[in-house]
Design a protein around this motif. Structure first.
Motif, PDB file in Angstrom:
ATOM      1  N   LYS A 155       1.049  -0.341   0.126  1.00 38.09           N
ATOM      2  CA  LYS A 155      -0.003   0.073  -0.056  1.00 38.09           C
ATOM      3  C   LYS A 155       1.158   1.277  -0.499  1.00 38.09           C
ATOM      4  CE  LYS A 155      -4.064  -1.698   2.687  1.00 38.09           C
ATOM      5  NZ  LYS A 155      -4.747  -1.383   3.639  1.00 38.09           N
ATOM      6  N   GLU A 156       1.871   1.307   0.450  1.00 32.38           N
ATOM      7  CA  GLU A 156       2.503   2.083   1.130  1.00 32.38           C
ATOM      8  C   GLU A 156       3.492   2.785  -0.208  1.00 32.38           C
ATOM      9  OE1 GLU A 156       7.040   3.770   3.526  1.00 32.38           O
ATOM     10  OE2 GLU A 156       6.030   1.927   4.087  1.00 32.38           O
ATOM     11  N   PHE A 157       3.708   1.534  -0.969  1.00 32.75           N
ATOM     12  CA  PHE A 157       4.177   1.651  -2.346  1.00 32.75           C
ATOM     13  C   PHE A 157       3.646   2.159  -3.381  1.00 32.75           C
ATOM     14  CE2 PHE A 157       5.742   0.321  -6.721  1.00 32.75           C
ATOM     15  CZ  PHE A 157       7.153   0.557  -5.937  1.00 32.75           C
ATOM     16  N   ALA A 158       2.506   1.929  -3.160  1.00 33.71           N
ATOM     17  CA  ALA A 158       1.485   2.068  -4.476  1.00 33.71           C
ATOM     18  C   ALA A 158       1.092   3.324  -4.126  1.00 33.71           C
ATOM     19  CB  ALA A 158       0.520   1.546  -4.143  1.00 33.71           C
ATOM     20  N   GLN A 159       0.645   4.246  -2.633  1.00 31.91           N
ATOM     21  CA  GLN A 159       0.851   5.443  -2.644  1.00 31.91           C
ATOM     22  C   GLN A 159       1.834   6.392  -2.764  1.00 31.91           C
ATOM     23  OE1 GLN A 159      -0.386   5.064   1.774  1.00 31.91           O
ATOM     24  NE2 GLN A 159      -2.217   5.866   1.343  1.00 31.91           N
ATOM     25  N   THR A 171      -4.883  10.967  -4.575  1.00 27.69           N
ATOM     26  CA  THR A 171      -4.277  10.011  -5.301  1.00 27.69           C
ATOM     27  C   THR A 171      -4.803   9.315  -6.472  1.00 27.69           C
ATOM     28  OG1 THR A 171      -2.955   8.518  -4.687  1.00 27.69           O
ATOM     29  CG2 THR A 171      -4.291   9.200  -3.217  1.00 27.69           C
ATOM     30  N   LYS A 172      -4.268   8.164  -6.800  1.00 22.88           N
ATOM     31  CA  LYS A 172      -5.365   7.639  -7.675  1.00 22.88           C
ATOM     32  C   LYS A 172      -4.788   5.964  -7.046  1.00 22.88           C
ATOM     33  CE  LYS A 172      -2.553   7.551 -11.605  1.00 22.88           C
ATOM     34  NZ  LYS A 172      -1.930   8.392 -11.537  1.00 22.88           N
ATOM     35  N   TYR A 173      -3.952   6.140  -6.247  1.00 26.44           N
ATOM     36  CA  TYR A 173      -4.196   5.098  -5.252  1.00 26.44           C
ATOM     37  C   TYR A 173      -5.802   4.749  -5.089  1.00 26.44           C
ATOM     38  CZ  TYR A 173      -3.535   2.515  -0.815  1.00 26.44           C
ATOM     39  OH  TYR A 173      -3.793   1.409  -0.257  1.00 26.44           O
ATOM     40  N   SER A 174      -5.636   3.411  -5.421  1.00 30.64           N
ATOM     41  CA  SER A 174      -7.251   2.993  -4.518  1.00 30.64           C
ATOM     42  C   SER A 174      -6.452   1.547  -3.749  1.00 30.64           C
ATOM     43  CB  SER A 174      -8.128   2.548  -5.422  1.00 30.64           C
ATOM     44  OG  SER A 174      -9.173   1.670  -4.837  1.00 30.64           O
ATOM     45  N   CYS A 175      -7.013   0.802  -2.741  1.00 32.30           N
ATOM     46  CA  CYS A 175      -6.885  -0.342  -2.300  1.00 32.30           C
ATOM     47  C   CYS A 175      -8.123  -1.389  -2.113  1.00 32.30           C
ATOM     48  CB  CYS A 175      -6.023  -0.164  -0.825  1.00 32.30           C
ATOM     49  SG  CYS A 175      -6.038  -1.549  -0.346  1.00 32.30           S
ATOM     50  N   CYS A 176      -7.831  -2.292  -2.464  1.00 31.91           N
ATOM     51  CA  CYS A 176      -9.387  -3.236  -2.580  1.00 31.91           C
ATOM     52  C   CYS A 176      -8.380  -4.753  -2.451  1.00 31.91           C
ATOM     53  CB  CYS A 176     -10.145  -3.449  -3.979  1.00 31.91           C
ATOM     54  SG  CYS A 176     -11.047  -2.219  -4.670  1.00 31.91           S
ATOM     55  N   LEU A 183      -0.519   4.900  -7.645  1.00 27.50           N
ATOM     56  CA  LEU A 183      -0.264   3.576  -8.457  1.00 27.50           C
ATOM     57  C   LEU A 183      -1.790   2.725  -7.707  1.00 27.50           C
ATOM     58  CD1 LEU A 183       2.380   1.082  -8.498  1.00 27.50           C
ATOM     59  CD2 LEU A 183       1.707   2.752  -9.959  1.00 27.50           C
ATOM     60  N   TYR A 184      -2.792   2.038  -8.544  1.00 31.17           N
ATOM     61  CA  TYR A 184      -3.535   1.592  -7.676  1.00 31.17           C
ATOM     62  C   TYR A 184      -3.089  -0.041  -7.434  1.00 31.17           C
ATOM     63  CZ  TYR A 184      -7.623   4.195 -10.457  1.00 31.17           C
ATOM     64  OH  TYR A 184      -7.328   4.996 -11.358  1.00 31.17           O
TER      65      TYR A 184
END
Length: 230
Positions: free
Chosen positions: A149-153, A222-227, A157-158
């Motif tokens: 999650k941290e890297f994606a943020q 941010t485009k980050y989206s965690c599912c 990234l999604y």
């Protein structure tokens, strides 16, 4: 797996295709890229899967917002000796799935390098999802969800965790990327139509070549989206 001239599941031959989006799967060897593709395109999983040689692709047709979208998904070999071959296939891609194995820390450590290569060869506005695969092996997990999650943020990234074996989050991962690409492209088409109409020109857009415009962050900056599954 089909070869360069093949294709996977999709609509009938008479169905009108509104958009064709090229998606690339990248990441180290044996992280499950081919299995993710097989699960999404044909709803199959093979325990006897062999390493991908070079580049192969499958297709699947889906409906997004009443539009028929054909996803052309390219599976790039993760082995180092094929890197020079597969880099050419990044061109034209409007989406990418950057895959690592949650049980292999090294595959996650290599994600930054894959991302650098992707951004060096693909369109700068490509929609990218970080995918942590093999959640069915939770007891062997070597990469925490929080690290990913941290890297994606940080990289905008999604992010989603999946299991190709159990078909967990595979469909949502691909559909999320395709939907975001569609949102960007359809927004660009709307703007182009309005400009054409205001100038008294024909507003017909053939859509033969898709150039992804600059992405706008989702609410929250941010485009980050965690599912991802826990």
């Amino acid at each position: 797996m089909s070869n360069l001239y093949g294709g996977g599941g999709g609509a009938n031959l008479n169905q009108k295709i509104d958009y064709v989006f090229k998606i690339v799967l990248i990441g180290d060897s044996s992280v499950g890229k081919s299995q993710l593709l097989a699960r999404f395109s044909r709803n199959e999983f093979s325990l006897d899967s062999k390493a991908t040689i070079g580049v192969e692709f499958q297709t699947r047709t889906v409906v997004i917002d009443h539009k028929t979208v054909k996803a052309q998904i390219w599976d790039t070999a993760g082995q180092e000796r094929y890197r020079a071959v597969t880099s050419a296939y990044y061109r034209g891609a409007v989406g990418a799935m950057l895959v690592y194995d949650i049980t292999k820390r090294q595959s996650f450590d290599h994600v930054a390098r894959w991302l650098e290569e992707l951004r060096g060869h693909a369109d700068k506005n490509i929609v990218i999802m970080l995918v942590g695969n093999k959640t069915d092996l939770e007891s062997l997990r070597d990469v925490s969800t929080d690290d990913a999650k941290e890297f994606a943020q940080k990289e905008n990234l999604y992010f989603m965790e999946t299991s190709a074996l159990e078909a967990t989050n595979v469909e949502p991962a691909f559909i999320t990327v395709l939907t975001e690409i569609y949102r960007i492209v359809s927004k660009k088409s709307l703007v182009a139509n309005e400009e054409a109409e205001s100038e008294g020109k024909s507003a017909l857009l053939t859509g033969t070549k898709i150039v992804v415009p600059s992405q706008e962050p989702v609410p929250g900056g941010t485009k980050y989206s965690c599912c991802g599954s826990s």
